[in-house]
Enzyme design. Structure first.
Site, PDB file in Angstrom:
ATOM      1  N   LYS A 171       0.759  -1.205  -0.154  1.00 20.34           N
ATOM      2  CA  LYS A 171       0.106   0.028   0.039  1.00 20.34           C
ATOM      3  C   LYS A 171       0.795   1.178  -0.045  1.00 20.34           C
ATOM      4  CE  LYS A 171      -0.861   2.570   2.994  1.00 20.34           C
ATOM      5  NZ  LYS A 171      -0.262   3.733   3.779  1.00 20.34           N
ATOM      6  N   THR A 182       8.693   0.985   0.080  1.00 21.60           N
ATOM      7  CA  THR A 182       7.782   2.070   0.243  1.00 21.60           C
ATOM      8  C   THR A 182       6.832   1.582   1.169  1.00 21.60           C
ATOM      9  OG1 THR A 182       6.186   3.356  -0.882  1.00 21.60           O
ATOM     10  CG2 THR A 182       6.227   1.147  -1.615  1.00 21.60           C
ATOM     11  N   GLU A 261      -0.988   9.860  -5.172  1.00 23.12           N
ATOM     12  CA  GLU A 261      -2.118  10.568  -4.951  1.00 23.12           C
ATOM     13  C   GLU A 261      -2.260  11.553  -5.978  1.00 23.12           C
ATOM     14  OE1 GLU A 261      -1.843  10.299  -0.111  1.00 23.12           O
ATOM     15  OE2 GLU A 261      -0.819  12.162  -1.070  1.00 23.12           O
ATOM     16  N   ASN A 384      -4.430  16.427  -0.019  1.00 26.53           N
ATOM     17  CA  ASN A 384      -3.261  16.619   1.065  1.00 26.53           C
ATOM     18  C   ASN A 384      -3.827  17.757   1.762  1.00 26.53           C
ATOM     19  OD1 ASN A 384      -1.589  14.361   1.352  1.00 26.53           O
ATOM     20  ND2 ASN A 384      -1.194  14.836  -1.042  1.00 26.53           N
TER      21      ASN A 384
END
Lengths: 390, 390
Positions: A171, A182, A261, A384
């Site tokens: 993830k 990661t 993202e 964000n």
């Protein structure tokens, strides 16, 4: 080796997983459990961020034993910046999973991912673990859902090595420039391999895959990458296993990059002809990290002069301007350190593709590297600017 | 020294400027000329990017003489990545300005800013310069308009030092992490100062101001910062002049940061207690460069754990977790390396302010630094996804 990946992905012999909602998120899965029927040889690497999360601190100790049998993971709250109390909560999380599975606590690795700096509600996790053993099953995508934060889809792949299977569940979509692995990345295999060999292969494979990934230059405090080998499929050819591991690590890296993202595409920077492998890595990373390159890829804007900028801003690397060449998905855009002749409209079409691969030849040595990233879009900002609050 | 800035700004005695549209942009000013009645002592610093623009290459040679009398600047096209032909075009640009002003070509510094890698239409510039001498006047804001690219407003300030004046005209909104100066920044004074003294003061002042600015981590190929002192107001106290220069450089740095592409506010990271000044600079820069900090400031989202992440990701710096403290505009948000107790709603109000100042005390030494940046918004993406094409 052109690795073939199973469709759908599956877990190796003797591994299973489960997930549930324990109340950290409103209703989506937020707690996952991975289990091996027998203790497995294990290796793990963790974030280099100097504010490591409590699970990372505990995990570093645990992995010294070279054996694991389970991994317990929650999303939504990361248990970072929580001091000694946070460390005790991480241990309680491991003990609760060990009790549910009836195994030794030192065989359970724990991870937490989500908001930094708020206390982890450990009672919710302890309650959520009760009875979870009865739900263990063999579809890795089920547990992959339980570890998601801003990911748009669960991430699991698997491949065969001789008679053994290698599976990776991961993830991560933001706060990604790992410098190790990661985010959360768990690898399981039924091949028989010793812990020290696993450790060596994990570090080598990560150095050309997960460690070359950057979504946003921000290194998480919780990055954890672990591999468990329970031996149930017997011995495998080690070279063949490593080749499959590296190919699978690169595949999962590309999957993570493309789901960065707000991202709409994978961005790959391939550098050859550098004075050293290290300089190749620095320049490849600089290209995938440049906001101006990322927005160029997003807007399919043929502003290729930005490639010269992104190469040149690495002050310590050996750059001989007139030797530098570059192409985008095969279309030459830089020749002899200058913008090449190309048709703007045609390059615009090339840039609309996915992936966008920027290939650079520095012409000064034999160092090479590939870095993985994604485009930068309005979606990253939206996500964000209110992550904590949403 | 709390410097006072003139309102409106003005040029020192003996300096003048002019601007025009020479056809690089549809109709806005795109060519500017700065002129001193007499040759001036001069110093300049340039980008460290290894693909410097042709004007930077020529400028580095010119400034060795320590004297300048004029600066000619065009926007829209940067004359970078254009090879030997580009260098000759830069020289032609300087010669054309020298001819118009009837001065020696070696006294003319030239700059070009805009898209990288396309040829500069030198004939348009030569035509545009013809007759421009007759339009020279003393309002610095006029020429400040002629050097704008994505800037939302022209940038000029001035202040007094004894009987002398110091003026700064600058531009720059994206591709800004200078490592020397930012973008284009021209300083003029009628104080009497020698070239070597100017050079020393310029480097010192830039190291705590322009060199601590980052809008997007991308270092331009064209950054140029020059100062000219024509002596017409006589001698000044050197310490007083330096104090004014530093204050003015910090002011122009904040003006550039706040006008960063898409920015809605100034972001300032102030670090004290670091093991060394260099470590303080690294951490302060990491904070203003973090996309997650920048989006937090944009969304006024009290996700302060990201401050720990941004500090901790500097692997080589000395960080003792439990000594780290931080506040945002005075509200404590980190104590002892952990999230402090604060009211979310109240911090949200604090984050809505401008500037947002993140003050960090590392508690391990006496190194300190301040870095300047801005928030990251959808506007940055929109602007840079189609800069070349628009």
């Amino acid at each position: 080796v052109a690795a073939r990946f199973h469709e759908p992905p599956r877990l190796p012999i003797g591994f299973s997983c489960a997930t549930t909602n324990c109340g950290l998120k409103p209703s989506e899965p937020d707690l996952a459990l991975f289990y091996s029927e027998t203790p497995a040889a294990a290796a793990a690497i963790f974030t280099r961020n100097q504010f490591p999360g409590a699970p990372v601190m505990v995990g570093r100790e645990l992995i010294k034993g070279g054996r694991l049998q389970a991994i317990v993971v929650n999303s939504r709250v990361s248990n970072v910046g929580t001091g000694a109390a946070g460390v005790e909560i991480a241990r309680r999380m491991g003990r609760a999973a060990a009790a549910e599975l009836n195994i030794a606590p030192e065989l359970v690795l724990m991870s937490s991912t989500g908001v930094i700096g708020v206390p982890l509600p450990i009672e919710k996790i302890e309650n959520g673990l009760r009875g979870l053993r009865s739900q263990l099953q063999t579809d890795p995508l089920i547990a992959a859902r339980g570890i998601m934060t801003t990911d748009r889809h669960p991430k699991a792949i698997s491949t065969s090595v001789g008679s053994a299977t290698l599976s990776i569940i991961a993830k991560g979509a933001g706060m990604i420039e790992p410098n190790m692995a990661t985010m959360l990345c768990y690898m399981f295999t039924d091949a028989e391999l010793a812990a020290d060999k696993l450790d060596e292969m994990l570090r080598r494979a990560a150095s050309v895959s997960l460690n070359m990934l950057s979504v946003d230059t921000d290194t998480s405090t919780s990055d954890t990458c672990a591999i468990l080998a329970n031996g149930k499929a017997g011995r495998v050819d080690e070279a063949e296993f490593y080749a499959a591991l590296e190919a699978a690590c690169i595949r999962i890296t590309e999957i993570l990059a493309r789901d960065g993202e707000g991202a709409t595409k994978l961005l790959r920077a391939s550098v050859v002809g550098a004075a050293s492998p290290e300089e190749a890595r620095i320049i490849a990373k600089a290209i995938v990290n440049s906001p101006l390159i990322k927005t160029m890829a997003h807007g399919a804007d043929p502003n290729v002069g930005r490639i010269l900028m992104a190469i040149g801003k690495n002050f310590e690397c050996t750059i001989v301007n007139e030797r530098v060449r570059a192409n985008i998905n095969g279309t030459p855009v830089v020749e002899g350190g200058m913008r090449a002749q190309f048709d703007d409209a045609q390059l615009r079409e090339v840039l609309k593709g996915d992936p966008v691969e920027i290939a650079v030849d520095l012409g000064v040595g034999v160092g090479s590297a590939i870095a993985y990233g994604c485009d930068l879009t309005e979606g990253y900002i939206t996500e964000n600017a209110s992550y904590y609050s949403s």
